[in-house]
Design an enzyme around this catalytic site. Structure first.
Site, PDB file in Angstrom:
ATOM      1  CE1 TYR A  64       6.443  -1.833  -5.721  1.00  0.00           C
ATOM      2  CE2 TYR A  64       4.757  -3.149  -4.628  1.00  0.00           C
ATOM      3  CZ  TYR A  64       5.231  -2.508  -5.753  1.00  0.00           C
ATOM      4  OH  TYR A  64       4.503  -2.540  -6.918  1.00  0.00           O
ATOM      5  CG  HIS A  69       8.578   5.110  -3.322  1.00  0.00           C
ATOM      6  ND1 HIS A  69       8.795   6.445  -3.038  1.00  0.00           N
ATOM      7  CD2 HIS A  69       7.468   5.084  -4.120  1.00  0.00           C
ATOM      8  CE1 HIS A  69       7.871   7.178  -3.643  1.00  0.00           C
ATOM      9  NE2 HIS A  69       7.051   6.381  -4.288  1.00  0.00           N
ATOM     10  CE1 TYR A 114       1.074  -2.114  -4.198  1.00  0.00           C
ATOM     11  CE2 TYR A 114      -1.311  -2.358  -4.108  1.00  0.00           C
ATOM     12  CZ  TYR A 114      -0.045  -2.917  -4.228  1.00  0.00           C
ATOM     13  OH  TYR A 114       0.088  -4.276  -4.359  1.00  0.00           O
ATOM     14  CG  ASN A 162       2.873  11.036  -7.661  1.00  0.00           C
ATOM     15  OD1 ASN A 162       2.635  12.213  -7.933  1.00  0.00           O
ATOM     16  ND2 ASN A 162       3.434  10.210  -8.531  1.00  0.00           N
TER      17      ASN A 162
END
Length: 246
Positions: A64, A69, A114, A162
């Site tokens: 990632y 993000h 996460y 989220n």
């Protein structure tokens, strides 16, 4: 359960002599770090500095790294480098570092559980170090802002993010904490949102993000030292119109 307290006198004790560069290796479950930010002013009166918890949202792992993000993680890394604060301790499922901006003690954190479980770090860290809600700054990616545009706000909702939603859940639903939003723009055409978030920036987008993060460091410093003031208003206005040609 409300993890963050709101008492204005709450602070962690920050000793100026603390060598936060002296953590030689990453440590697990550290003992309570005592930081004394009680310093005498010019008149010899002891001044208490309320600490800040600055949290960047993202996903751990090389997979990632550099994705849209993960700009929250990147902002924490930039602050860490600029302020000389090592991120090498694991606590409450987060990679953390303790130091200061000026005389104000700060705790930098990158949750490692996460994105969608970020609150599992933020809530316990705020409770452990007794950080008031008004001093929890959350840094995250925002699709509703153009790429490279920042916005600093004293409160707000989760906007269907989220990670931010999970943070709010672990703060008993409270929304009265500051946030630094880093614009990443919307997916082009019919591109899947998840694919867009986990995609790396183009060369031009990367330049905009790097410049924005540099500007963000100054905004965070001003916030920590002076709170929300006229400089914050000017900063937000400048960001809003930074790509508008006159």
């Amino acid at each position: 359960m409300l993890y963050a307290v709101s008492a204005p006198s709450t602070s962690i004790s920050y000793r100026r002599s603390l060598d936060y560069h002296g953590f030689h290796r990453r440590r697990l479950a550290p003992a309570r770090l005592c930081v004394s930010a009680s310093l005498p002013d010019a008149n010899g009166i002891k001044v208490e500095y309320t600490p800040w918890l600055i949290v960047g949202l993202g996903n751990p792992g090389n997979k990632y790294h550099g994705t849209r993000h993960n700009v929250g993680f990147e902002m924490i890394d930039r602050i860490s480098q600029e302020e000389g604060i090592l991120l090498n301790t694991i606590q409450s499922k987060a990679l953390i570092g303790i130091g200061s901006i000026g005389e104000v003690p700060i705790l930098l954190a990158k949750p490692q559980a996460y994105m969608n479980f970020s609150g599992e770090s933020v809530g316990p860290l705020a409770a452990y170090y007794q950080v008031p809600l008004r001093h929890i700054l959350v840094v995250y990616d925002e699709m509703n802002l153009p790429n490279g545009v920042l916005r600093l706000a004293p409160r707000g909702g989760h906007g269907y993010h989220n990670g931010l939603k999970n943070v709010m859940g672990h703060l008993d639903g409270c929304r009265e904490f500051p946030r630094l939003c880093i614009g990443i723009g919307n997916p082009p055409g019919t591109m899947d949102m998840k694919a867009y978030l986990l995609q790396k920036f183009s060369f031009e987008e990367r330049k905009q993000i790097d410049a924005a993060q540099e500007q963000g460091i100054g905004a965070v410093r001003n916030l920590v030292l002076n709170g929300f003031n006229h400089s914050t208003t000017r900063f937000n206005l400048g960001q809003k119109y930074k790509y508008h040609k006159v």
